[in-house]
Design a protein around this motif. Structure first.
Motif, PDB file in Angstrom:
ATOM      1  N   ARG A 115       0.840  -1.142   0.051  1.00 27.99           N
ATOM      2  CA  ARG A 115       0.021   0.062  -0.063  1.00 27.99           C
ATOM      3  C   ARG A 115       0.785   1.394  -0.029  1.00 27.99           C
ATOM      4  N   LEU A 116       1.915   1.228   0.692  1.00 28.24           N
ATOM      5  CA  LEU A 116       2.652   2.588   0.855  1.00 28.24           C
ATOM      6  C   LEU A 116       3.855   2.597   0.074  1.00 28.24           C
ATOM      7  N   GLY A 117       4.332   1.292  -0.552  1.00 28.29           N
ATOM      8  CA  GLY A 117       5.758   1.081  -1.279  1.00 28.29           C
ATOM      9  C   GLY A 117       6.896   1.255  -0.194  1.00 28.29           C
ATOM     10  N   TRP A 118       6.780   0.681   0.750  1.00 29.52           N
ATOM     11  CA  TRP A 118       7.974   0.902   1.676  1.00 29.52           C
ATOM     12  C   TRP A 118       8.890  -0.412   1.492  1.00 29.52           C
ATOM     13  N   VAL A 119      10.005  -0.078   1.685  1.00 28.64           N
ATOM     14  CA  VAL A 119      11.009  -1.175   1.667  1.00 28.64           C
ATOM     15  C   VAL A 119      12.013  -1.313   2.763  1.00 28.64           C
ATOM     16  N   MET A 120      12.378  -2.295   2.979  1.00 30.51           N
ATOM     17  CA  MET A 120      13.166  -2.582   4.274  1.00 30.51           C
ATOM     18  C   MET A 120      14.632  -1.923   4.080  1.00 30.51           C
ATOM     19  N   PRO A 121      15.211  -1.738   5.285  1.00 30.61           N
ATOM     20  CA  PRO A 121      16.577  -1.073   5.273  1.00 30.61           C
ATOM     21  C   PRO A 121      17.623  -2.172   4.402  1.00 30.61           C
TER      22      PRO A 121
END
Length: 159
Positions: A78-84
């Motif tokens: 939904r937010l387009g986040w990625v892990m470090p």
């Protein structure tokens, strides 16, 4: 005199038929009400089942949100986040918008949809405010014409 084989309607038979007719009418009304109530009960039971099904679906969703892996997956989707340490990519379509992205929130289609009806106290105050003004007096009454002064020559000027 009557003969035994005659088929005339007697007083007792008329009363019995009248009572039977009244009973049939009263029972028919009661049966109609019973059928109407039975239909309402069936519809309400179906609505209860539908709502219980929806409650179960929402309980399942709440349970899923308790799982950290599900929360991470939703944040990615939904937010387009990625892990470090990861590299995120977005595919941009020909129209310049990201492909597969959730739609942007839009405003109301109808601009008057944001405008609400006046509240009860606004209507009340409007009626109180309008009560002090005379009805139908929206325009000013026409002014009365002023009489023109009459000029009379003075006696000295006449000489």
């Amino acid at each position: 005199m009557r003969t035994r084989g005659s088929r005339n309607l007697t007083g007792r038979a008329a009363v019995v038929l009248l009572v039977l007719g009244a009973l049939i009418v009263s029972y028919a009304q009661s049966l109609r009400v019973w059928f109407d109530q039975h239909q309402q009960i069936s519809a309400l039971q179906q609505e209860i089942q539908d709502r219980e099904k929806r409650v179960n679906q929402l309980d399942d969703e709440i349970a899923r949100w308790g799982d950290n892996a599900y929360v991470r997956a939703q944040a990615r989707q939904r937010l387009g986040w990625v892990m470090p340490g990861e590299v995120g990519y977005r595919v941009i379509g020909a129209d310049g918008k990201p492909v597969g992205a959730p739609p942007e929130p839009s405003g109301p289609v109808d601009p008057q949809a944001d405008q609400q009806d006046p509240t009860w106290y606004t209507k009340l105050w409007g009626s109180v405010d309008g009560a002090g003004k005379p009805a139908g007096q929206t325009t000013a009454p026409p002014a009365k014409p002023k009489p023109k002064p009459i000029l009379t020559p003075s006696p000295k000027a006449a000489r």
